[in-house]
Design a protein around this motif. Sequence first.
Motif, short mmCIF file in Angstrom:
data_model
loop_
_atom_site.label_atom_id
_atom_site.label_comp_id
_atom_site.label_asym_id
_atom_site.label_seq_id
_atom_site.Cartn_x
_atom_site.Cartn_y
_atom_site.Cartn_z
N ILE A 1 0.82 -1.23 -0.10
CA ILE A 1 -0.15 -0.11 0.13
C ILE A 1 0.84 1.32 -0.15
N GLU A 2 1.81 1.30 0.90
CA GLU A 2 2.77 2.50 0.95
C GLU A 2 3.57 2.58 -0.34
N ALA A 3 3.91 1.46 -1.07
CA ALA A 3 4.61 1.69 -2.31
C ALA A 3 3.80 2.51 -3.50
N LEU A 4 2.57 1.76 -3.30
CA LEU A 4 1.52 2.38 -4.37
C LEU A 4 1.34 3.83 -4.05
N GLN A 5 0.89 4.07 -2.99
CA GLN A 5 0.44 5.31 -2.47
C GLN A 5 1.55 6.59 -2.76
N SER A 6 2.85 5.92 -2.47
CA SER A 6 4.10 6.94 -2.61
C SER A 6 4.26 7.25 -4.01
N ASN A 7 3.52 6.45 -4.92
CA ASN A 7 3.60 6.62 -6.48
C ASN A 7 2.54 7.28 -6.94
N ASP B 1 -6.13 1.80 -7.94
CA ASP B 1 -6.58 2.18 -8.97
C ASP B 1 -5.25 2.31 -10.26
N ALA B 2 -4.25 1.39 -9.80
CA ALA B 2 -3.16 1.14 -10.70
C ALA B 2 -3.51 -0.03 -11.66
N HIS B 3 -3.13 0.24 -12.63
CA HIS B 3 -3.49 -1.10 -13.72
C HIS B 3 -2.27 -2.10 -13.22
N PRO B 4 -2.84 -3.44 -13.69
CA PRO B 4 -1.88 -4.26 -13.14
C PRO B 4 -0.34 -4.37 -13.34
N ASP B 5 -0.03 -3.89 -14.53
CA ASP B 5 1.31 -3.53 -14.89
C ASP B 5 2.08 -2.55 -14.31
N GLN B 6 1.30 -1.40 -13.88
CA GLN B 6 1.65 -0.36 -12.99
C GLN B 6 1.86 -0.79 -11.66
N GLY B 7 1.18 -1.50 -11.18
CA GLY B 7 1.23 -2.06 -9.96
C GLY B 7 2.61 -2.97 -9.55
N CYS B 8 2.71 -3.92 -10.53
CA CYS B 8 4.04 -4.77 -10.43
C CYS B 8 5.20 -3.94 -10.65
N ALA B 9 5.09 -2.76 -11.44
CA ALA B 9 6.39 -2.27 -11.55
C ALA B 9 6.68 -1.35 -10.12
N GLU B 10 5.53 -1.16 -9.31
CA GLU B 10 5.97 -0.20 -8.09
C GLU B 10 6.27 -1.06 -7.08
N ARG C 1 8.14 -4.31 -5.34
CA ARG C 1 9.31 -5.41 -5.74
C ARG C 1 8.66 -6.75 -5.47
N ARG C 2 9.40 -7.81 -6.13
CA ARG C 2 9.05 -9.04 -5.99
C ARG C 2 7.55 -9.41 -6.27
N SER C 3 6.81 -8.80 -7.05
CA SER C 3 5.68 -9.23 -7.69
C SER C 3 5.62 -9.61 -9.22
N PRO C 4 4.63 -10.69 -9.70
CA PRO C 4 4.91 -11.28 -10.68
C PRO C 4 4.62 -10.33 -11.99
#
Length: 87
Positions: free
Chosen positions: A39-45, A73-82, A84-87
């Motif tokens: 959550i913190e990684a997504l919110q900080s971006n 609200d991030a697209h799956p590709d955006q969320g994975c980029a933000e 670490r260690r996500s598929p």
Amino acid sequence: MIRSLLRRVFSRTPKPKLIGFDVHGIARESISSCARRVIEALQSNGYAAFVVGGAVRDLLLGKQPKDFDVATDAHPDQGCAEVRRSP
């Protein structure tokens, strides 16, 4: 005309209702460190990210959740980029 109507209907995205600690009483430490990190990684971006679902229900009932769901609200590709260690 139809495009105008569709734009007006679908542009009204409701904002999530945020409920403060004084109302729900769920301590930040009750949420898994992994879920907090995501959550913190997504919110900080600049994305919106919240704990949702059964974990919230369990925490409100004073139970230990077995897993944590995060809505964003991030697209799956955006969320994975933000995150670490996500598929």
